[in-house]
Design a protein around this motif. Structure first.
Motif, PDB file in Angstrom:
ATOM      1  N   GLU A  98      -6.752  -3.595  -5.753  1.00  0.00           N
ATOM      2  CA  GLU A  98      -6.545  -2.421  -6.596  1.00  0.00           C
ATOM      3  C   GLU A  98      -6.592  -2.791  -8.070  1.00  0.00           C
ATOM      4  O   GLU A  98      -7.153  -2.052  -8.893  1.00  0.00           O
ATOM      5  N   ASN A 101     -10.189  -3.308  -9.133  1.00  0.00           N
ATOM      6  CA  ASN A 101     -10.875  -2.021  -9.317  1.00  0.00           C
ATOM      7  C   ASN A 101     -10.440  -1.330 -10.598  1.00  0.00           C
ATOM      8  O   ASN A 101     -11.262  -0.737 -11.311  1.00  0.00           O
ATOM      9  N   LYS A 102      -9.148  -1.426 -10.905  1.00  0.00           N
ATOM     10  CA  LYS A 102      -8.632  -0.776 -12.121  1.00  0.00           C
ATOM     11  C   LYS A 102      -9.156  -1.461 -13.381  1.00  0.00           C
ATOM     12  O   LYS A 102      -9.497  -0.795 -14.371  1.00  0.00           O
ATOM     13  N   GLY A 105     -13.554  -1.785 -12.532  1.00  0.00           N
ATOM     14  CA  GLY A 105     -14.294  -0.665 -11.964  1.00  0.00           C
ATOM     15  C   GLY A 105     -14.675  -0.883 -10.518  1.00  0.00           C
ATOM     16  O   GLY A 105     -14.700   0.060  -9.735  1.00  0.00           O
ATOM     17  N   SER A 106     -14.943  -2.142 -10.167  1.00  0.00           N
ATOM     18  CA  SER A 106     -15.300  -2.484  -8.783  1.00  0.00           C
ATOM     19  C   SER A 106     -15.284  -3.995  -8.630  1.00  0.00           C
ATOM     20  O   SER A 106     -15.321  -4.741  -9.619  1.00  0.00           O
ATOM     21  N   PHE A 107     -15.254  -4.428  -7.380  1.00  0.00           N
ATOM     22  CA  PHE A 107     -15.330  -5.854  -7.097  1.00  0.00           C
ATOM     23  C   PHE A 107     -16.681  -6.419  -7.532  1.00  0.00           C
ATOM     24  O   PHE A 107     -16.759  -7.518  -8.091  1.00  0.00           O
ATOM     25  N   ASP A 108     -17.748  -5.674  -7.320  1.00  0.00           N
ATOM     26  CA  ASP A 108     -19.075  -6.133  -7.741  1.00  0.00           C
ATOM     27  C   ASP A 108     -19.151  -6.310  -9.252  1.00  0.00           C
ATOM     28  O   ASP A 108     -19.807  -7.238  -9.749  1.00  0.00           O
ATOM     29  N   ALA A 109     -18.470  -5.442  -9.985  1.00  0.00           N
ATOM     30  CA  ALA A 109     -18.460  -5.567 -11.444  1.00  0.00           C
ATOM     31  C   ALA A 109     -17.714  -6.826 -11.871  1.00  0.00           C
ATOM     32  O   ALA A 109     -18.127  -7.514 -12.820  1.00  0.00           O
TER      33      ALA A 109
END
Length: 203
Positions: A98, A101-102, A105-109
């Motif tokens: 979490e 993501n916060k 923005g995402s795990f990929d980012a």
């Protein structure tokens, strides 16, 4: 003196095929051991021998190059070994997932930003995922054996790191640092990183 040369938490070949056994053996038993031994020699008989390493790092610019380089090498490698494992990979879940993501923005980012920090670090050094006082996560990189907690570093408490010195990957990957960085994601022990995160947000 409270500093210990910890056992590697898995066998030299445990991270195959992503990190080869010969590299692990040399990296741990030669490079890491040398940093530890030289750090011990540099602080022996001084007030630093009784200090927490985090407190040493806070004022590292006031100490010798031997303390800075070898203390960093000792600490950085200890963290590095412990956030990898033979059953690594995948994606983080729970509070760490979490927070990623916060913050990104995402795990990929996160992967994109972390890979870029590691790939573009000129010469030798490290890339880091750090937790800050506001509980946000940030990526940064440092040169040589510096780390974010040093008063010369990029700030925050490190919870994950990749070593991009050539000795960490050259036997298997030669000059293909990006391939080594990509392989690293397959050996990350997210449970260990999550524990580091939980400690980091507690201050």
């Amino acid at each position: 003196m409270s500093f210990k040369f910890e056992d590697l938490p898995y066998s030299y070949d445990a991270l195959e095929p992503y990190i080869d056994a010969r590299t692990m053996e040399i990296h741990y038993s030669k490079h890491h051991r040398a940093y530890y031994d030289k750090f011990m020699a540099a602080i022996e008989g001084t007030e630093l021998a009784d200090m927490a390493i985090e407190d040493i790092f806070k004022n590292i610019s006031g100490y010798s190059a031997a303390v800075r380089n070898n203390g960093g090498g000792y600490y950085n490698h200890t963290l590095f070994w412990n956030i990898m494992g033979p059953n690594g990979g995948g994606a983080p879940i729970g509070d760490l997932g979490e927070a990623i993501n916060k913050s990104f923005g995402s795990f990929d980012a996160l992967k994109t930003e972390f890979n870029n920090a590691a790939a573009t670090r000129f010469g030798s050094g490290w890339a880091w995922l750090c937790v800050h006082d506001d509980k946000s996560l940030k990526v940064c990189s440092t040169a040589n054996q510096d780390n974010p907690m040093m008063d010369t570093g990029c700030g925050g408490t490190p919870i994950m790191a990749i070593d991009v010195w050539e000795h960490a990957y050259y036997l298997k990957y030669q000059n293909r640092r990006p391939d080594y960085i990509d392989a690293f994601w397959n050996v990350i022990n997210w449970d260990a990183v999550a524990k580091n995160y939980s400690k980091g947000i507690q201050g």
